[in-house]
Design a protein around this motif. Structure first.
Motif, PDB file in Angstrom:
ATOM      1  N   PHE B 369     -12.243  -9.476 -29.103  1.00  0.00           N
ATOM      2  CA  PHE B 369     -12.823  -9.064 -27.926  1.00  0.00           C
ATOM      3  C   PHE B 369     -13.078  -9.989 -26.864  1.00  0.00           C
ATOM      4  O   PHE B 369     -12.786  -9.961 -25.719  1.00  0.00           O
ATOM      5  CB  PHE B 369     -13.817  -7.930 -27.987  1.00  0.00           C
ATOM      6  CG  PHE B 369     -13.312  -6.719 -28.668  1.00  0.00           C
ATOM      7  CD1 PHE B 369     -12.872  -5.664 -27.729  1.00  0.00           C
ATOM      8  CD2 PHE B 369     -12.845  -6.426 -30.021  1.00  0.00           C
ATOM      9  CE1 PHE B 369     -12.183  -4.555 -27.983  1.00  0.00           C
ATOM     10  CE2 PHE B 369     -12.355  -5.240 -30.450  1.00  0.00           C
ATOM     11  CZ  PHE B 369     -11.946  -4.369 -29.367  1.00  0.00           C
ATOM     12  N   LEU B 370     -13.683 -10.972 -27.236  1.00  0.00           N
ATOM     13  CA  LEU B 370     -13.932 -12.301 -26.578  1.00  0.00           C
ATOM     14  C   LEU B 370     -12.451 -12.865 -25.912  1.00  0.00           C
ATOM     15  O   LEU B 370     -12.756 -13.093 -24.786  1.00  0.00           O
ATOM     16  CB  LEU B 370     -14.490 -13.532 -27.371  1.00  0.00           C
ATOM     17  CG  LEU B 370     -15.043 -14.608 -26.507  1.00  0.00           C
ATOM     18  CD1 LEU B 370     -16.414 -14.172 -25.781  1.00  0.00           C
ATOM     19  CD2 LEU B 370     -15.629 -15.822 -27.542  1.00  0.00           C
ATOM     20  N   LEU B 431      -6.053 -28.915 -29.217  1.00  0.00           N
ATOM     21  CA  LEU B 431      -6.965 -27.470 -29.265  1.00  0.00           C
ATOM     22  C   LEU B 431      -6.661 -26.722 -30.272  1.00  0.00           C
ATOM     23  O   LEU B 431      -7.251 -25.636 -30.529  1.00  0.00           O
ATOM     24  CB  LEU B 431      -6.010 -26.725 -28.000  1.00  0.00           C
ATOM     25  CG  LEU B 431      -6.510 -27.627 -26.545  1.00  0.00           C
ATOM     26  CD1 LEU B 431      -5.847 -26.587 -25.366  1.00  0.00           C
ATOM     27  CD2 LEU B 431      -7.905 -27.697 -26.353  1.00  0.00           C
ATOM     28  N   TYR B 432      -5.550 -26.861 -31.422  1.00  0.00           N
ATOM     29  CA  TYR B 432      -5.181 -26.226 -32.420  1.00  0.00           C
ATOM     30  C   TYR B 432      -6.674 -26.283 -33.234  1.00  0.00           C
ATOM     31  O   TYR B 432      -7.424 -27.116 -33.374  1.00  0.00           O
ATOM     32  CB  TYR B 432      -4.379 -26.809 -33.362  1.00  0.00           C
ATOM     33  CG  TYR B 432      -3.997 -25.951 -34.549  1.00  0.00           C
ATOM     34  CD1 TYR B 432      -3.603 -24.619 -34.504  1.00  0.00           C
ATOM     35  CD2 TYR B 432      -4.553 -26.698 -35.719  1.00  0.00           C
ATOM     36  CE1 TYR B 432      -3.232 -24.026 -35.665  1.00  0.00           C
ATOM     37  CE2 TYR B 432      -4.191 -26.072 -36.847  1.00  0.00           C
ATOM     38  CZ  TYR B 432      -3.606 -24.665 -37.034  1.00  0.00           C
ATOM     39  OH  TYR B 432      -3.369 -24.002 -38.164  1.00  0.00           O
ATOM     40  N   GLY B 433      -7.032 -24.838 -33.540  1.00  0.00           N
ATOM     41  CA  GLY B 433      -8.356 -24.910 -34.368  1.00  0.00           C
ATOM     42  C   GLY B 433      -9.479 -23.974 -33.560  1.00  0.00           C
ATOM     43  O   GLY B 433     -10.392 -23.764 -33.939  1.00  0.00           O
ATOM     44  N   THR B 434      -9.278 -24.207 -32.216  1.00  0.00           N
ATOM     45  CA  THR B 434     -10.127 -23.513 -31.011  1.00  0.00           C
ATOM     46  C   THR B 434      -9.466 -22.423 -30.690  1.00  0.00           C
ATOM     47  O   THR B 434      -8.342 -22.033 -30.947  1.00  0.00           O
ATOM     48  CB  THR B 434     -10.416 -24.427 -29.923  1.00  0.00           C
ATOM     49  OG1 THR B 434      -9.217 -24.828 -29.216  1.00  0.00           O
ATOM     50  CG2 THR B 434     -10.954 -25.903 -30.483  1.00  0.00           C
ATOM     51  N   LEU B 435     -10.370 -21.526 -29.943  1.00  0.00           N
ATOM     52  CA  LEU B 435     -10.224 -20.184 -29.422  1.00  0.00           C
ATOM     53  C   LEU B 435      -9.437 -20.490 -28.040  1.00  0.00           C
ATOM     54  O   LEU B 435      -8.534 -19.707 -27.634  1.00  0.00           O
ATOM     55  CB  LEU B 435     -11.290 -19.406 -29.140  1.00  0.00           C
ATOM     56  CG  LEU B 435     -12.078 -18.773 -30.162  1.00  0.00           C
ATOM     57  CD1 LEU B 435     -13.239 -17.989 -29.657  1.00  0.00           C
ATOM     58  CD2 LEU B 435     -10.906 -17.706 -30.880  1.00  0.00           C
ATOM     59  N   VAL B 503      -3.503  -8.415 -25.286  1.00  0.00           N
ATOM     60  CA  VAL B 503      -4.035  -9.502 -25.907  1.00  0.00           C
ATOM     61  C   VAL B 503      -4.608  -8.924 -27.221  1.00  0.00           C
ATOM     62  O   VAL B 503      -4.308  -9.426 -28.534  1.00  0.00           O
ATOM     63  CB  VAL B 503      -5.149  -9.979 -25.128  1.00  0.00           C
ATOM     64  CG1 VAL B 503      -6.124 -10.902 -26.223  1.00  0.00           C
ATOM     65  CG2 VAL B 503      -4.795 -10.682 -23.940  1.00  0.00           C
ATOM     66  N   VAL B 504      -5.322  -7.622 -27.307  1.00  0.00           N
ATOM     67  CA  VAL B 504      -5.565  -7.042 -28.662  1.00  0.00           C
ATOM     68  C   VAL B 504      -4.446  -6.750 -29.334  1.00  0.00           C
ATOM     69  O   VAL B 504      -4.563  -6.911 -30.697  1.00  0.00           O
ATOM     70  CB  VAL B 504      -6.470  -5.914 -28.261  1.00  0.00           C
ATOM     71  CG1 VAL B 504      -6.615  -5.081 -29.259  1.00  0.00           C
ATOM     72  CG2 VAL B 504      -7.684  -6.120 -27.523  1.00  0.00           C
ATOM     73  N   ARG B 505      -3.162  -6.410 -28.828  1.00  0.00           N
ATOM     74  CA  ARG B 505      -2.156  -5.939 -29.884  1.00  0.00           C
ATOM     75  C   ARG B 505      -1.266  -7.157 -30.077  1.00  0.00           C
ATOM     76  O   ARG B 505      -0.328  -7.142 -30.929  1.00  0.00           O
ATOM     77  CB  ARG B 505      -1.397  -4.992 -29.219  1.00  0.00           C
ATOM     78  CG  ARG B 505      -0.852  -5.100 -27.986  1.00  0.00           C
ATOM     79  CD  ARG B 505      -0.275  -3.769 -27.537  1.00  0.00           C
ATOM     80  NE  ARG B 505       1.402  -4.298 -27.223  1.00  0.00           N
ATOM     81  CZ  ARG B 505       2.337  -3.346 -27.315  1.00  0.00           C
ATOM     82  NH1 ARG B 505       2.131  -2.137 -27.669  1.00  0.00           N
ATOM     83  NH2 ARG B 505       3.648  -3.700 -27.064  1.00  0.00           N
ATOM     84  N   GLU B 506      -1.538  -8.258 -29.633  1.00  0.00           N
ATOM     85  CA  GLU B 506      -0.632  -9.495 -29.865  1.00  0.00           C
ATOM     86  C   GLU B 506      -0.685 -10.224 -31.257  1.00  0.00           C
ATOM     87  O   GLU B 506      -1.890 -10.304 -31.740  1.00  0.00           O
ATOM     88  CB  GLU B 506      -1.094 -10.510 -28.631  1.00  0.00           C
ATOM     89  CG  GLU B 506       0.161 -11.628 -28.359  1.00  0.00           C
ATOM     90  CD  GLU B 506       0.848 -12.371 -29.230  1.00  0.00           C
ATOM     91  OE1 GLU B 506       1.751 -12.723 -29.167  1.00  0.00           O
ATOM     92  OE2 GLU B 506      -0.095 -12.981 -30.358  1.00  0.00           O
ATOM     93  N   LEU B 507       0.212 -10.242 -31.886  1.00  0.00           N
ATOM     94  CA  LEU B 507       0.444 -10.812 -33.184  1.00  0.00           C
ATOM     95  C   LEU B 507       1.264 -12.065 -33.174  1.00  0.00           C
ATOM     96  O   LEU B 507       0.927 -13.111 -34.039  1.00  0.00           O
ATOM     97  CB  LEU B 507       0.771  -9.716 -34.246  1.00  0.00           C
ATOM     98  CG  LEU B 507       0.970 -10.527 -35.572  1.00  0.00           C
ATOM     99  CD1 LEU B 507      -0.344 -10.904 -36.099  1.00  0.00           C
ATOM    100  CD2 LEU B 507       1.695  -9.177 -36.604  1.00  0.00           C
ATOM    101  N   SER B 508       2.314 -12.020 -32.606  1.00  0.00           N
ATOM    102  CA  SER B 508       3.401 -13.038 -32.712  1.00  0.00           C
ATOM    103  C   SER B 508       2.837 -14.616 -32.569  1.00  0.00           C
ATOM    104  O   SER B 508       3.023 -15.412 -33.419  1.00  0.00           O
ATOM    105  CB  SER B 508       4.489 -12.934 -31.612  1.00  0.00           C
ATOM    106  OG  SER B 508       4.824 -11.731 -31.396  1.00  0.00           O
ATOM    107  N   ALA B 509       2.347 -14.888 -31.287  1.00  0.00           N
ATOM    108  CA  ALA B 509       1.589 -15.999 -31.351  1.00  0.00           C
ATOM    109  C   ALA B 509       0.572 -16.520 -32.044  1.00  0.00           C
ATOM    110  O   ALA B 509       0.286 -17.541 -32.641  1.00  0.00           O
ATOM    111  CB  ALA B 509       1.197 -16.448 -29.671  1.00  0.00           C
ATOM    112  N   ALA B 510      -0.406 -15.331 -32.298  1.00  0.00           N
ATOM    113  CA  ALA B 510      -1.486 -15.589 -33.104  1.00  0.00           C
ATOM    114  C   ALA B 510      -1.195 -16.041 -34.273  1.00  0.00           C
ATOM    115  O   ALA B 510      -2.094 -16.488 -35.139  1.00  0.00           O
ATOM    116  CB  ALA B 510      -2.300 -14.287 -33.039  1.00  0.00           C
ATOM    117  N   ALA B 511      -0.043 -15.118 -34.885  1.00  0.00           N
ATOM    118  CA  ALA B 511       0.008 -15.349 -36.364  1.00  0.00           C
ATOM    119  C   ALA B 511       0.416 -17.042 -36.556  1.00  0.00           C
ATOM    120  O   ALA B 511       0.329 -17.678 -37.781  1.00  0.00           O
ATOM    121  CB  ALA B 511       1.235 -14.544 -36.902  1.00  0.00           C
ATOM    122  N   ILE B 512       1.033 -17.697 -35.493  1.00  0.00           N
ATOM    123  CA  ILE B 512       1.427 -19.054 -35.698  1.00  0.00           C
ATOM    124  C   ILE B 512       0.103 -19.933 -35.421  1.00  0.00           C
ATOM    125  O   ILE B 512      -0.384 -21.098 -35.980  1.00  0.00           O
ATOM    126  CB  ILE B 512       2.331 -19.558 -34.750  1.00  0.00           C
ATOM    127  CG1 ILE B 512       3.343 -18.635 -35.002  1.00  0.00           C
ATOM    128  CG2 ILE B 512       2.826 -20.980 -34.694  1.00  0.00           C
ATOM    129  CD1 ILE B 512       4.635 -19.209 -35.564  1.00  0.00           C
TER     130      ILE B 512
END
Lengths: 335, 570
Positions: B369-370, B431-435, B503-512
């Motif tokens: 949510f942030l 930036l990897y490892g940060t929001l 954003v809430v439904r995004e998975l493709s980029a987040a999974a990496i």
């Protein structure tokens, strides 16, 4: 930091006791992060027990398949991200790699020093066998009669099981990686080549095939966790365990503290807790796992390890062949 | 007058060059940097140095060629099915007197809130060959044996079906909006000249809606080609890979980022080519019906077909919305997810597990949510400023900005994930490892849609009010804040909500890109799927739906900006 001093290096580090100072220092850190491959509900139960025993330290469980944990730590450490305090994998070979890379901290919980057999602890005190279990064959008793159930790996190749088998994947699960190594060593790769023609339903984790059996989605599982089947069976779900006549793959899941743990004291406290009689007995009773702790008792109704014909585990060989096993497996199973 | 206009011009130096530079640099960082790394890596060998080996492997090894063909089959089938379903549905909703038209439209929008990976899991519960609720129902009702399978979701056909369910809203919205805009006079003219209702539809309405349908077909194709969520759930048990699941698997140990980069490039290339082709075909279309005042669309009287039409609409909507949510509700409260809920089978155990035991829940909810709020806010603001600069031609070189803001359309999310990972795991900025890296990914992915929505909104706001404000001495930024933004209120809110939901439904980029500290809800659900914890997924999925709806409801009530929501897609 309250680290044991290194004077006793030759015989491994001195046993780590749970002292009031350690607890105090851990509480100051306030957090412990545990990467584990054990099935999520078991992991969370252990985490809750830890939080109840040491209030003020919040546990965070990161559960995923052993191979994915290995990948995750590699990816995070490669970018200098040190997020994990204590790690447990379902593929003992990973600890050989981590030891070689020097990312583990020497720490031997007192229970390990006193109550664990020598072959289940690292001579340099970097890790010990936190849990033991088997990768077994299983079936749904509503879909398969006991007399028709497969008795061996060879039975699974019978055309009557075509389209009815579910199995885990060695690219994601450490258990399946270890089991795939042992089965291919003892039965040859032809077994997998033939099994791949049985229209197998492929899932990732070794915790998933037992759940697919319980759902009734598939009748038989070719591999997967014995401990999930114990749990399901004892809850009254229609599943049954088969120890294959060729031998059952033995899986060892060690646990170790990371050298760059973000919460070093909480990490050691957690490691000590994980090997305590309390946590080990909890893991055995409610999780269906097996323990190497001398004071932990087996649960009635479960077949003791000594009565089962086991395949021999060999983490060093798994470590050498892991990439080849994954590649070969993908070739046969297409995923 | 000349003096009054010239005065503020002289009083303030021309900042347009600087503004352009700042935004161009920002957009370059967002878009060019990850893609640059992607290209560099695709041509780099294991030991460094230029090579074509990655591509040779990609186009010769069956392990890559097969997923390529699977992906093409998937994308073409989904595109066709979406058009076949969305076109009649859009027409019925926009141009007929079918009852409950607005409700049907609303439910189609609601289906957009469902992430495809959650839809895929729900369809596992419904249509797994043996334990699926629908297959059980069929066997129970017909007395068919355990071998009888009505529908097997673990097949390429099953995947095509599930992806179509969650892609057709894109086509539907385009078609319905286009039909809304066709002036009634044209149809009146046709009927006055003696054309029957059906003839009018065939000769006037349909040709006018065709460009929108073609655009919809293209978007459906691109969505299906670049989607990771649904294939990530269904492809493995079905025993095949798509390009996106293959790219993801290349990040498993031992990671092969250079191959992942090379495998992402064909997706990127196909997208660019298709978008160029679309621009070439539609850019010169002669169907301009905008301009002049036109009457409201004339509804076609369906007569006795009104209720059957509604029944058909609801039947179609049961596939992406009603049935999946029923299955999730069943799984969330049933002791065994595959058993239909009964009184004695009812349990709150899964709810308790998710909220009291699962230690990642709170963190994932907070992160999601942030990130949703941050990405929606910064993304819509960025899009607002850029669309202002381009719509009002406020600075020289604004076309460059327009191009850069639309460019990410061409980047599949998973490729962007790979690119960002490559760009921000090495110096100078790690930036990897940060929001932040997730925020960058989300803003980049959603910028084109946000930009195009606001760009369209600007066209409906006359510049006179802004000019008045400028003449009275307000700066451009102040005018934007005090005059333009309030006028754009509803569109701005709609854009904000669109980005938030995406954003809430995004998975493709987040999974990496995720790490344990930056886990989001979609990744948590994906991880739970790995070990088959379906009940926990159902609880989390329903929580996600409730919270998203609450945020959208709250956003549409922001004082001064709120208004009726109309989500539009690019």
């Amino acid at each position: 930091m309250l680290l044991p001093d290194g004077r006793a290096r030759a015989a491994g580090p001195a046993p780590g006791k749970i002292t009031p100072e350690l607890i105090e220092a851990a509480k100051k850190e306030g957090k412990a992060i545990w990467y584990t491959a054990v099935d999520l509900p078991v992991a969370e139960r252990i985490a809750k027990a830890f939080e109840a025993k040491y209030p003020g330290i919040a546990m965070r469980v990161e559960r995923s398949g052993g191979e994915r944990i290995f990948q995750r730590i590699g990816q995070e450490y490669g970018s200098n991200i040190h997020a994990v305090d204590v790690v447990n994998s379902s593929d003992a070979a990973h600890f050989i790699v981590w030891k070689r890379e020097g990312i583990l901290a020497p720490y031997v919980p007192e229970d390990v020093a006193l109550h664990y057999p020598a072959e289940h602890k690292d001579p340099d005190g970097l890790f010990a066998s936190w849990r033991i279990w088997l990768s077994v064959i299983g079936y749904n008793t509503k879909l398969v009669k006991p007399e028709e159930a497969p008795k061996s790996f060879a039975d699974l190749l019978d055309p009557k099981w075509s389209g009815k088998i579910v199995k885990g994947h060695p690219g994601y699960s450490g258990t399946i990686m270890t089991a795939t190594f042992q089965i291919s060593r003892d039965l040859g790769w032809e077994y997998f080549e033939k099994l791949a023609r049985q229209k197998v339903m492929q899932v990732q984790s070794s915790a998933d095939p037992p759940k697919k059996l319980a759902l009734g989605e598939r009748a038989v599982m070719a591999d997967g966790n014995e401990y999930n089947l114990f749990q399901l069976k004892e809850k009254g779900e229609p599943v049954e365990i088969v120890y294959p006549t060729e031998g059952t793959p033995l899986i060892v899941g060690p646990s170790g503290v990371l050298k760059d743990a973000p919460h070093p004291n909480a990490a050691r406290l957690l490691q000590s807790f994980l090997f305590s009689v309390e946590a080990q007995q909890l893991m055995v009773d409610s999780g269906g796992l097996r323990s190497m702790h001398a004071l932990v008792k087996d649960k009635a109704g479960r077949k003791p390890l000594r009565e089962i014909k086991l395949m021999k585990d060999d983490p060093a060989a798994v470590e050498k062949q892991a990439d080849e096993i994954k590649a070969r497996y993908s070739k046969y199973f297409k995923v | 007058m000349v003096g009054a206009r010239a005065l503020p011009w002289r009083a303030r130096p021309d900042l347009s060059g600087a503004i352009l530079a700042v935004f161009a640099v920002a957009l370059c960082l967002l878009v060019v940097l990850p893609i640059g790394w992607l290209v560099v890596f695709a041509f780099t060998g294991r030991g460094g140095g230029f090579t074509l080996a990655n591509f040779r492997l990609l186009f010769s090894d069956p392990a890559f060629v097969e997923p390529l063909f699977t992906t093409l089959t998937l994308a073409v089938s989904v595109s066709l099915i979406c058009c076949l379903v969305a076109a009649p549905l859009g027409w019925v909703v926009a141009r007929t007197d079918m009852p409950l038209r607005r409700t049907v439209r609303f439910i189609v929008m609601a289906s957009f809130v469902t992430p495809p990976f959650l839809g895929a899991i729900a369809w596992e519960l419904l249509a797994a060959p043996n334990s699926g609720l629908l297959n059980q129902l069929r066997r129970a009702s017909t007395g068919a044996g355990p071998e009888a399978v009505l529908f097997n979701v673990y097949t390429l056909g099953g995947l095509v079906f599930v992806v179509s369910c969650y892609t057709f809203p894109y086509v539907f919205v385009l078609v319905a909006n286009a039909l809304d805009r066709i002036p009634g006079e044209l149809e009146d003219a046709s009927s006055m000249l003696g054309g029957s209702a059906w003839r009018t539809a065939r000769r006037v309405t349909i040709p006018l809606a065709l460009p929108a349908l073609a655009a919809g077909a293209l978007i459906a194709f691109l969505q299906a080609m670049t989607l990771f969520g649904a294939p990530g759930i269904l492809a493995l048990p079905a025993g095949f890979h798509t390009m996106t699941t293959k790219i993801w698997s290349l990040f498993q140990y031992p990671p092969k980022p250079e191959l992942a980069a090379a495998a992402s490039l064909p997706l990127l290339l196909v997208t660019v080519v298709l978008l160029r082709a679309q621009a070439a075909v539609l850019g010169r279309r002669g169907y301009s019906v905008v301009g002049g005042r036109s009457g409201p669309p004339r509804p076609v009287a369906l007569g006795p077909l009104r209720w059957p039409a509604l029944a058909l609409c609801l039947a179609v909507l049961s596939l992406p919305v009603f049935l999946p949510y029923l299955a999730l509700l069943n799984a969330a409260f049933s002791r065994v997810p595959s058993q239909p809920l009964t009184v004695e089978g009812f349990t709150l155990e899964h709810v308790r597990f998710v909220f009291l035991e699962l230690s990642a829940t709170k963190l994932a909810l907070k992160n999601t949510f942030l990130l949703g709020l941050l990405a929606a806010t910064s993304g819509s603001l960025l899009a607002l400023v850029i669309s202002y600069l381009t719509a009002r031609a406020a600075i020289r070189g604004h076309r460059v900005l327009a191009f850069l803001a639309t460019a990410p359309i061409a980047i599949p999310a998973i490729a962007l994930g790979v690119g960002l990972f490559l760009a921000y795991t090495r110096g100078p900025v790690v930036l990897y490892g940060t929001l932040w890296i997730l925020l960058l990914a989300y803003v980049t992915i959603e910028l084109p849609a946000a930009y195009q929505q606001l760009q369209a909104a600007f066209r409906t706001v006359s510049p006179e009010l802004e000019e008045a404000s400028r003449i009275l001495g307000a700066s451009r930024l102040r005018t934007l804040r005090d005059v333009t933004a309030p006028l754009l209120g509803p569109s701005l809110i709609a854009t904000w909500c669109f980005v938030f939901v995406a954003v809430v439904r995004e998975l493709s980029a987040a999974a990496i890109l995720f790490t344990s500290e930056t886990k989001v809800l979609s990744v948590l659900i994906f991880d739970l799927n790995e070990s088959g914890d379906l009940a926990a997924i159902a609880v989390l999925g329903l929580t996600m739906l409730i919270l998203t709806s609450a945020v959208i409801a709250a956003a549409s009530r922001v004082p001064g900006l709120g208004g009726p929501l109309r989500v539009r897609h690019y």
